[in-house]
Write an enzyme that holds these catalytic residues in place. Structure first.
Site, short mmCIF file in Angstrom:
data_model
loop_
_atom_site.label_atom_id
_atom_site.label_comp_id
_atom_site.label_asym_id
_atom_site.label_seq_id
_atom_site.Cartn_x
_atom_site.Cartn_y
_atom_site.Cartn_z
N GLY A 19 0.87 -1.18 0.00
CA GLY A 19 0.00 0.00 0.00
C GLY A 19 0.90 1.22 0.00
O GLY A 19 1.86 1.28 0.78
N GLU A 29 -4.33 6.57 -3.31
CA GLU A 29 -5.09 5.34 -3.05
C GLU A 29 -6.10 5.59 -1.94
O GLU A 29 -6.89 4.71 -1.62
CB GLU A 29 -4.15 4.19 -2.69
N LEU A 66 11.42 9.70 -13.46
CA LEU A 66 11.44 9.20 -14.84
C LEU A 66 12.07 7.82 -14.93
O LEU A 66 12.72 7.48 -15.93
CB LEU A 66 12.21 10.20 -15.72
N ASP A 107 7.61 4.76 -3.59
CA ASP A 107 7.26 5.06 -2.20
C ASP A 107 8.53 5.31 -1.37
O ASP A 107 8.55 6.20 -0.52
CB ASP A 107 6.46 3.90 -1.60
N GLY A 117 9.45 -7.34 -2.56
CA GLY A 117 8.38 -6.83 -1.69
C GLY A 117 8.44 -5.33 -1.60
O GLY A 117 9.48 -4.72 -1.87
O1 RIB Z 1 3.46 1.61 -4.70
C1 RIB Z 1 3.45 0.22 -4.53
C2 RIB Z 1 2.17 -0.22 -3.91
O2 RIB Z 1 1.10 -0.01 -4.80
C3 RIB Z 1 2.12 -1.71 -3.59
O3 RIB Z 1 2.65 -2.01 -2.33
C4 RIB Z 1 0.66 -2.05 -3.75
O4 RIB Z 1 0.02 -2.31 -2.53
C5 RIB Z 1 0.04 -0.87 -4.48
O5 RIB Z 1 -0.79 -0.17 -3.67
#
Ligand code: RIB
Length: 311
Positions: A39, A140, A221, A252, A287
């Protein structure tokens, strides 16, 4: 210590490692399967915590085994999860990253409880947002929850970083409340209406977005590096070359690194370099949340790169 609050998604990632991505109608045997925390919100929270920030997560999980697993991960990472609500009606968010042999991915996401994060739940976390240097948002979580977070942040002079991923429209009000905007070239093209497929196009897209509010616009990019615009000046930073295992969560890690470096008062070029290293390191581990690097990992990586350049 820098202090960061993340308002966003918490997912369980069901990861399939494949030789290649399947075609429509095709059934492929997986080379491997893993379950990991993910996430965008949770990944960014884990990144910020591992990089040394006091970190709080505002989000939603279901009342199920996946939700329990994610709350446990947040607790283990030392992240304040008192503002992660347990949704009675919806299950925990689930994503399904499909990885090819190069570590590139395609991801399917079932938002579930994340889609029920309400503006009210976010406003209830106002005290946490108020004592943070920066609040990080992604897409999200529902747009009205993000807006509530940005408004709460602006009431307390907390900086707002919006990672406009995945791509969806962003309102002018949200852009006005955003100080740091991070997005990839596809999201930049969609938000600005400019063709961001060339360097010139990227610059124009960044300028258009900057004019709408954010003082800092950063466009990632991939292997081409990072473009950033600050106070009218345009700069490029090359990507670090690493052995890629899994690109999931690299963006992330980048956002977490950028937020922590900016919260520490680092100048933008230094903060982008740090964030770039975080993103590169995340690609070397399978992961999403598990791949977020620690402060020590990044320091060692950057020192080795400096040594190599000096040699
Ligand atoms: O940015 C990566 C994430 O996008 C993943 O961990 C997945 O859960 C999606 O939300």
């Amino acid at each position: 210590m820098p202090s960061v609050t993340i308002v966003g998604s918490c997912n369980i990632d069901l990861i399939f490692r494949l030789e290649r991505l399947p075609q429509l109608g095709e059934s492929l045997p997986a080379l491997g399967f893993e379950i990991a925390a993910g996430g965008k919100g949770l990944n960014q929270a884990v990144a910020a915590a591992r990089l040394g920030a006091i970190t709080a997560m505002v989000g939603a999980v279901g009342q199920d085994v996946f939700g329990e697993m994610l709350v446990k991960v947040l607790a283990q990472e030392g992240i304040d999860h008192t503002c992660v609500q347990k949704d009675h009606k919806e299950g925990t968010g689930v994503a399904c990253p499909l990885l090819d042999a190069n570590g590139s991915n395609a991801i399917v996401v079932a938002t579930r409880a994340n889609g029920h994060l309400s503006p009210k739940a976010v406003t209830a976390a106002e005290a946490v947002i108020a004592r943070s240097d920066i609040v990080m948002l992604q897409q999200e979580a529902p747009a009205d929850a993000n807006l509530a977070a940005a408004k709460a942040a602006s009431r307390h002079q907390t900086a707002v970083m919006l990672n406009a991923a995945p791509a969806r429209p962003v309102t002018p009000e949200m852009l006005r409340l955003t100080q740091v905007l991070v997005l990839n070239e596809v999201e930049a093209a969609q938000l600005s209406g400019e063709d961001a497929s060339t360097r010139e196009g990227v610059l124009t897209a960044a300028q258009r977005l900057h004019e709408q509010g954010p003082a800092i616009v950063v466009i990632t990019l991939g292997s081409e590096g990072v473009f950033f615009l600050h106070q009218g000046a345009a700069k490029w930073a090359p990507a670090f070359n690493v052995k890629v295992v899994d690109t999931t969560g690299a963006g992330d890690a980048f956002c977490g690194g950028l937020a922590v470096a900016l919260a520490r008062g680092k100048p933008l070029p230094e903060a982008v370099n740090f964030a770039n290293a975080c993103g590169a390191l995340a690609c070397t581990v399978l992961g999403a949340a598990p791949s977020m690097p620690t402060e020590n990992d990044v320091a060692t990586f950057l020192a080795r790169r400096r040594q190599k350049r000096g040699a």
